[in-house]
Design an enzyme around this catalytic site. Structure first.
Site, PDB file in Angstrom:
ATOM      1  N   LYS A  42      20.244  13.789  19.354  1.00  0.00           N
ATOM      2  CA  LYS A  42      19.735  13.015  18.691  1.00  0.00           C
ATOM      3  C   LYS A  42      20.825  11.703  18.281  1.00  0.00           C
ATOM      4  CE  LYS A  42      17.252  13.232  14.882  1.00  0.00           C
ATOM      5  NZ  LYS A  42      15.272  13.198  16.192  1.00  0.00           N
ATOM      6  N   ALA A  44      23.358  10.826  20.834  1.00  0.00           N
ATOM      7  CA  ALA A  44      23.144  10.118  21.539  1.00  0.00           C
ATOM      8  C   ALA A  44      22.119   9.416  22.185  1.00  0.00           C
ATOM      9  CB  ALA A  44      23.596  10.993  22.853  1.00  0.00           C
ATOM     10  N   ASN A  45      20.925   9.809  21.970  1.00  0.00           N
ATOM     11  CA  ASN A  45      19.949   9.203  22.257  1.00  0.00           C
ATOM     12  C   ASN A  45      19.522   7.946  21.811  1.00  0.00           C
ATOM     13  OD1 ASN A  45      19.352  11.472  23.690  1.00  0.00           O
ATOM     14  ND2 ASN A  45      17.758  12.582  22.469  1.00  0.00           N
ATOM     15  N   ASN A 177       9.791  11.597   9.713  1.00  0.00           N
ATOM     16  CA  ASN A 177       8.438  11.889  10.253  1.00  0.00           C
ATOM     17  C   ASN A 177       7.423  12.131   8.851  1.00  0.00           C
ATOM     18  OD1 ASN A 177       8.976  14.178  10.128  1.00  0.00           O
ATOM     19  ND2 ASN A 177       9.535  14.667  11.998  1.00  0.00           N
ATOM     20  N   GLY A 201       0.472   5.451  13.008  1.00  0.00           N
ATOM     21  CA  GLY A 201       1.216   4.219  13.049  1.00  0.00           C
ATOM     22  C   GLY A 201       2.502   4.387  12.142  1.00  0.00           C
ATOM     23  N   GLY A 228      10.618   9.348  18.856  1.00  0.00           N
ATOM     24  CA  GLY A 228      11.784   9.556  17.328  1.00  0.00           C
ATOM     25  C   GLY A 228      12.780   8.934  17.428  1.00  0.00           C
ATOM     26  N   ASP A 229      13.817   9.112  18.583  1.00  0.00           N
ATOM     27  CA  ASP A 229      15.305   8.712  18.180  1.00  0.00           C
ATOM     28  C   ASP A 229      15.042   7.386  19.018  1.00  0.00           C
ATOM     29  OD1 ASP A 229      16.800  10.282  17.546  1.00  0.00           O
ATOM     30  OD2 ASP A 229      16.944  11.411  20.063  1.00  0.00           O
TER      31      ASP A 229
END
Length: 280
Positions: A42, A44-45, A177, A201, A228-229
């Site tokens: 996460k 690095a992303n 989330n 949304g 999400g990242d």
């Protein structure tokens, strides 16, 4: 416009992604898997997404002194991420086993490896930098970085886990989330929470009150692993550029839609301007 400075604190992993038609049930074997190994984690992303969107992104993380770690560091640098804060430690590079079905949904098991060996005394946050973190690394690392940060502090508390009072009080924006929001009642009255709602949304809440909303964006879903990242990075970069909450949220939803259409955990993205309304 000067590029915003963002330090991302989090995990760097080699993702072993298995694509299947459907997820196996408990005790079941499915035999149609196709395996791909790619960059992930996460931290690095989010750092790669921020760099591709136009921020000056720096990563605080750790990898092992193994082939996977060398490859991941090379990929981060090629993506424009400053890796001076990535520690090389005596442990295997972190690994994630990711199973993705034909609808793009996923299940993930993370083996932290080197991500659990970050030395907090070596964590540095550049003066004036904002910070974006997640919880795939030790909470001590996140707390150390948050308290050292003099700019905006954004936390994506994933995987959801209890937060110390010191972290909660220092975070300016939580990005969660629905499942994470439900699991973390202590953030419901936080100064600012961005809540992603899938097909409904996203919303921004200030101390529990709605202040901005954005619709979802239609996309062909290939994989939700990096979405999400990418959303978190886009919202953070947009806010650092001074973009109003609602337009920043709309741009982040567009970036998330671009991410789900890409099979990679670190999707290719345009500069942030390409996701903004023309008048912004």
């Amino acid at each position: 416009m000067t590029a915003p400075i963002l330090t991302v604190v989090g995990a760097t992993n080699a993702d072993h992604v298995v694509r299947v038609q459907r997820m196996p049930r408990p005790g079941e074997t499915v035999a149609d898997g196709v395996l791909v190994t790619q960059a992930g984690g996460k931290g690095a992303n989010q750092a790669v997404a921020a760099a591709r969107l136009g921020a000056r992104a720096r990563l605080v993380s750790a990898v092992g002194a193994d082939a996977a770690g060398i490859d991941l560091l090379s990929g981060l640098r090629a993506s424009g991420v400053d890796t001076d804060g990535v520690q090389v430690v005596d442990d295997a590079t972190g690994t994630a086993i990711v199973v993705v079905d034909s609808t793009g949904e996923n299940s993930i098991v993370v083996c932290r490896g080197a991500n659990g060996r970050i030395d907090p005394s070596a964590v540095r946050i550049e003066h004036g930098s904002a910070m974006l973190a997640q919880l795939e690394v030790d909470s001590e690392i996140v707390e150390t970085a948050a308290l050292a940060c003099t700019g905006l502090v954004v936390l994506n508390p994933s995987p959801a886990q209890p937060l110390s009072a010191r972290v909660r009080e220092r975070v300016d924006l939580f990005i969660v989330n629905e499942g994470e929001y439900d699991a973390l009642a202590e953030i419901h009255t936080a100064p600012l929470v961005a809540l992603t709602l899938g097909a409904e949304g996203a919303r921004i809440l200030r101390r529990g009150r709605l202040v901005a909303s954005a619709p979802s964006v239609a996309a062909r879903v290939v994989s939700t692993v990096g979405a999400g990242d990418a959303f978190a990075a886009a919202l953070t970069v947009a806010l650092l550029r001074g973009i109003a909450h609602e337009e920043a949220l709309r741009a982040a939803c567009r970036v998330g839609a671009a991410a789900v259409a890409d099979p990679r955990s670190q999707p290719m993205l345009d500069r942030l301007q390409g996701y903004l309304d023309p008048a912004s």
